[in-house]
Design an enzyme around this catalytic site. Structure first.
Site, PDB file in Angstrom:
ATOM      1  N   HIS A  72       0.838  -1.200   0.000  1.00 49.69           N
ATOM      2  CA  HIS A  72       0.000   0.000   0.000  1.00 49.69           C
ATOM      3  C   HIS A  72       0.874   1.251   0.000  1.00 49.69           C
ATOM      4  CE1 HIS A  72      -4.062  -1.755   1.549  1.00 49.69           C
ATOM      5  NE2 HIS A  72      -3.548  -2.439   0.553  1.00 49.69           N
ATOM      6  N   TYR A 200      -9.396   5.297   7.444  1.00 50.26           N
ATOM      7  CA  TYR A 200      -9.558   5.618   8.869  1.00 50.26           C
ATOM      8  C   TYR A 200     -10.642   6.678   8.965  1.00 50.26           C
ATOM      9  CZ  TYR A 200      -5.160   3.266  10.032  1.00 50.26           C
ATOM     10  OH  TYR A 200      -4.180   2.332  10.213  1.00 50.26           O
ATOM     11  N   PRO A 292      -4.408  -0.038  18.804  1.00 47.47           N
ATOM     12  CA  PRO A 292      -4.090  -0.466  17.434  1.00 47.47           C
ATOM     13  C   PRO A 292      -4.228   0.623  16.367  1.00 47.47           C
ATOM     14  CG  PRO A 292      -6.189  -1.400  18.168  1.00 47.47           C
ATOM     15  CD  PRO A 292      -5.606  -0.705  19.344  1.00 47.47           C
ATOM     16  N   LYS A 296       0.833  -0.329  15.137  1.00 48.62           N
ATOM     17  CA  LYS A 296       2.229  -0.422  15.581  1.00 48.62           C
ATOM     18  C   LYS A 296       2.571  -1.653  16.431  1.00 48.62           C
ATOM     19  CE  LYS A 296       3.919   3.229  13.744  1.00 48.62           C
ATOM     20  NZ  LYS A 296       3.798   2.740  12.369  1.00 48.62           N
ATOM     21  N   TYR A 383       3.783   6.635  10.336  1.00 47.14           N
ATOM     22  CA  TYR A 383       2.956   5.495   9.931  1.00 47.14           C
ATOM     23  C   TYR A 383       3.793   4.418   9.234  1.00 47.14           C
ATOM     24  CZ  TYR A 383      -1.202   2.966   8.438  1.00 47.14           C
ATOM     25  OH  TYR A 383      -2.156   2.004   8.262  1.00 47.14           O
TER      26      TYR A 383
HETATM   27  C1  LIG Z   1      -7.248  -8.788  19.792  1.00 45.06           C
HETATM   28  C2  LIG Z   1      -5.994  -8.097  19.287  1.00 45.06           C
HETATM   29  C3  LIG Z   1      -6.013  -7.397  18.086  1.00 45.06           C
HETATM   30  C4  LIG Z   1      -4.868  -6.746  17.623  1.00 45.06           C
HETATM   31  N1  LIG Z   1      -4.910  -6.044  16.452  1.00 45.06           N
HETATM   32  C5  LIG Z   1      -3.808  -5.396  16.041  1.00 45.06           C
HETATM   33  C6  LIG Z   1      -3.807  -4.649  14.860  1.00 45.06           C
HETATM   34  O1  LIG Z   1      -4.806  -4.564  14.168  1.00 45.06           O
HETATM   35  N2  LIG Z   1      -2.663  -4.009  14.500  1.00 45.06           N
HETATM   36  C7  LIG Z   1      -1.515  -4.102  15.252  1.00 45.06           C
HETATM   37  O2  LIG Z   1      -0.477  -3.541  14.893  1.00 45.06           O
HETATM   38  N3  LIG Z   1      -1.485  -4.810  16.367  1.00 45.06           N
HETATM   39  C8  LIG Z   1      -2.596  -5.446  16.775  1.00 45.06           C
HETATM   40  N4  LIG Z   1      -2.549  -6.160  17.901  1.00 45.06           N
HETATM   41  C9  LIG Z   1      -1.283  -6.225  18.584  1.00 45.06           C
HETATM   42  C10 LIG Z   1      -0.364  -7.304  17.990  1.00 45.06           C
HETATM   43  O3  LIG Z   1      -1.111  -8.428  17.638  1.00 45.06           O
HETATM   44  C11 LIG Z   1       0.675  -7.605  19.058  1.00 45.06           C
HETATM   45  O4  LIG Z   1       1.406  -6.432  19.264  1.00 45.06           O
HETATM   46  C12 LIG Z   1       1.605  -8.767  18.679  1.00 45.06           C
HETATM   47  O5  LIG Z   1       0.908  -9.972  18.719  1.00 45.06           O
HETATM   48  C13 LIG Z   1       2.769  -8.807  19.659  1.00 45.06           C
HETATM   49  O6  LIG Z   1       3.481  -9.994  19.491  1.00 45.06           O
HETATM   50  P1  LIG Z   1       4.178 -10.699  20.723  1.00 45.06           P
HETATM   51  O7  LIG Z   1       4.871 -11.879  20.169  1.00 45.06           O
HETATM   52  O8  LIG Z   1       4.962  -9.703  21.508  1.00 45.06           O
HETATM   53  O9  LIG Z   1       2.982 -11.128  21.699  1.00 45.06           O
HETATM   54  P2  LIG Z   1       1.826 -12.202  21.464  1.00 45.06           P
HETATM   55  O10 LIG Z   1       1.424 -12.244  20.057  1.00 45.06           O
HETATM   56  O11 LIG Z   1       0.803 -11.908  22.502  1.00 45.06           O
HETATM   57  O12 LIG Z   1       2.525 -13.586  21.787  1.00 45.06           O
HETATM   58  C14 LIG Z   1       2.817 -13.992  23.098  1.00 45.06           C
HETATM   59  C15 LIG Z   1       2.806 -15.509  23.156  1.00 45.06           C
HETATM   60  O13 LIG Z   1       3.179 -15.913  24.473  1.00 45.06           O
HETATM   61  C16 LIG Z   1       2.315 -16.962  24.886  1.00 45.06           C
HETATM   62  N5  LIG Z   1       2.276 -16.974  26.347  1.00 45.06           N
HETATM   63  C17 LIG Z   1       1.597 -16.141  27.165  1.00 45.06           C
HETATM   64  N6  LIG Z   1       1.808 -16.464  28.454  1.00 45.06           N
HETATM   65  C18 LIG Z   1       2.655 -17.519  28.446  1.00 45.06           C
HETATM   66  C19 LIG Z   1       3.250 -18.288  29.474  1.00 45.06           C
HETATM   67  N7  LIG Z   1       2.992 -18.044  30.778  1.00 45.06           N
HETATM   68  N8  LIG Z   1       4.062 -19.282  29.134  1.00 45.06           N
HETATM   69  C20 LIG Z   1       4.331 -19.547  27.818  1.00 45.06           C
HETATM   70  N9  LIG Z   1       3.792 -18.844  26.788  1.00 45.06           N
HETATM   71  C21 LIG Z   1       2.965 -17.843  27.113  1.00 45.06           C
HETATM   72  C22 LIG Z   1       0.979 -16.618  24.259  1.00 45.06           C
HETATM   73  O14 LIG Z   1       0.129 -17.736  24.138  1.00 45.06           O
HETATM   74  C23 LIG Z   1       1.416 -16.093  22.913  1.00 45.06           C
HETATM   75  O15 LIG Z   1       1.495 -17.093  21.933  1.00 45.06           O
HETATM   76  C24 LIG Z   1      -3.690  -6.806  18.382  1.00 45.06           C
HETATM   77  C25 LIG Z   1      -3.655  -7.522  19.587  1.00 45.06           C
HETATM   78  C26 LIG Z   1      -4.791  -8.151  20.056  1.00 45.06           C
HETATM   79  C27 LIG Z   1      -4.750  -8.887  21.381  1.00 45.06           C
END
Ligand SMILES: Cc1cc2nc3c(=O)[nH]c(=O)nc-3n(C[C@H](O)[C@H](O)[C@H](O)COP(=O)(O)OP(=O)(O)OC[C@H]3O[C@@H](n4cnc5c(N)ncnc54)[C@H](O)[C@@H]3O)c2cc1C
Length: 388
Positions: A72, A200, A292, A296, A383
């Protein structure tokens, strides 16, 4: 069992870190509380900054992203019944790529399986041990028995509700938080997106976002209150509300269909400082959350991992100083993304407590954005993603 880096969490942060370390010859094991299928089923982010795409290229997992992702060059801001394009490519020379988090997760899981690197799924009751010493470790329950893993470092990539940040003594960590009084009701549907690029929408009824995952799969959101439940939003009500918030031309073009996923996500800004506690290092949502609105969350997880992988690689190349710098390097970028996500949230959502004056301030800023190249450049630069 022993490894060099024990990674907690198989979300994008943990999987990407594991892949970058593997490519650098650093042994690592990932422990994930959920099953592989559960992790793959979570519908989340979808817009990638160009820096995140480059990182996935470096990790060797960008082939499908380039084949299937949608590049995009801009997006629309809609308010007052009109649409105003922000020309990301023209203003910054950079683009963003629409490619679902679930697809990135799958690509990283496949690469990990091909590399033969170890991931333990369904690891229950994970506990962190002795990360303030040079001999940390992890233990967990699996198949009824308690298992243990010794390591040089623990990478806490286990998201906002994970065990890593919670294991830090309260006196050693400072938390900054803002919780917003509304959420996003999101719908995924196998319908063609209403527009080629994201829209948006700032509307008197509340914020809306028209996004997508592919040319045949749309992702739409409307701002809702925190007291609302998903089952109060049958599909017809959702489409009607979305249509009411869109500019007329978009409302006319909107193709509706059955939802294949529907959920409400609360909005929060959150940062934990620092990111390093002896031999425990936090990355991604374990350390910070953004609303969101600025797209980011996933991108910040990727940039943390970039700095963290560099720090580990430097450590194993006899340059331990980089680990000292990890927290300040990552946080410098985190705070700028927090500011951007907060400012986009403030600009586009309905804040009843701000009254008519607050709404006029939003409209004045949106009109300024629609007419000022300088304002558009500042928005576009944030962005597409600030430099790593
Ligand atoms: C509902 C939702 C919608 C979103 N939409 C957007 C969006 O549109 N745009 C955007 O930029 N961001 C969005 N986000 C944010 C984005 O998805 C996150 O920033 C991203 O997933 C971060 O990745 P991460 O690996 O740090 O954490 P996560 O993806 O949360 O991964 C963490 C992992 O650790 C595991 N875990 C947790 N506790 C334990 C434990 N005690 N022991 C072992 N494993 C564990 C979990 O199961 C998970 O698999 C959204 C988040 C959510 C919750």
């Amino acid at each position: 069992m022993r490894t060099q880096v024990a990674i907690i969490g198989a979300g994008p942060a943990g999987l990407l870190l594991g892949q970058l370390l593997h490519l650098a010859g650093i042994d690592n094991v990932i422990l994930e509380a959920r099953s592989r299928e559960y992790v793959l089923g979570r519908i989340r982010a979808g817009v990638l900054e160009s820096g995140a795409v480059e990182l996935l290229e470096r990790a060797g997992v960008a082939e499908r992203l380039h084949a299937e992702g949608l590049v995009h060059e801009g997006f629309d801001l809609a308010f007052g019944g009109g649409r105003h394009r922000i020309d990301l490519a023209g203003l910054t020379g950079k683009r963003v790529t629409v490619y679902g988090q679930t697809e990135i997760t799958k690509d990283l899981m496949d690469a990990r399986a091909a590399a033969g690197a170890k991931t333990v799924y369904e690891a229950r009751d994970v506990e962190l041990h002795d990360f303030d010493s040079s001999n940390p470790g992890i233990s967990w329950t699996q198949e009824g028995g308690r298992k243990a893993l010794g390591c040089d470092f623990i990478a806490g990539c286990d998201g906002f509700h994970g065990v890593s940040r919670a294991s830090v003594p309260p006196g050693a960590i400072k938390l900054y938080e803002r919780v917003y009084s509304f959420g996003w009701l999101g719908v995924l549907s196998d319908t063609p997106p209403v527009s080629e690029e994201l829209i948006y929408v700032s509307h008197e009824r509340g914020f809306a976002l028209c996004s997508m995952r592919s040319r045949t799969r749309s992702r739409y959101y409307v701002q809702c209150t925190l007291s609302e439940q998903v089952d109060e939003w049958p599909d017809e009500r959702f489409w009607k509300e979305l249509r009411a918030r869109l500019p007329e031309d978009a409302a006319r073009q909107l193709v509706t269909g059955p939802s294949i996923e529907k959920s409400i996500a609360p909005l929060r800004s959150f940062v934990a400082e620092p990111l390093r506690f002896g031999r425990l290092l936090l990355a991604g949502d374990a350390a910070h959350i953004v609303p969101p609105t600025g797209a980011k969350g996933l991108n910040l997880a990727a940039s943390d991992v970039h700095y963290l992988a560099e720090a580990f690689i430097a450590f194993y190349n006899k340059n331990p100083g980089e680990l000292e710098r990890y927290s300040s390097r990552a946080l410098a970028r985190v705070w700028k993304a927090e500011r951007f996500s907060w400012s986009m949230t403030k600009l586009l959502h309905k804040f009843p407590e701000e009254g008519d004056f607050g709404r006029r301030m939003q409209l004045a800023e949106l009109e300024y954005l629609a007419t000022s190249r300088a304002a558009q450049t500042a928005l576009a630069e944030n962005y597409v993603g600030l430099p790593l």
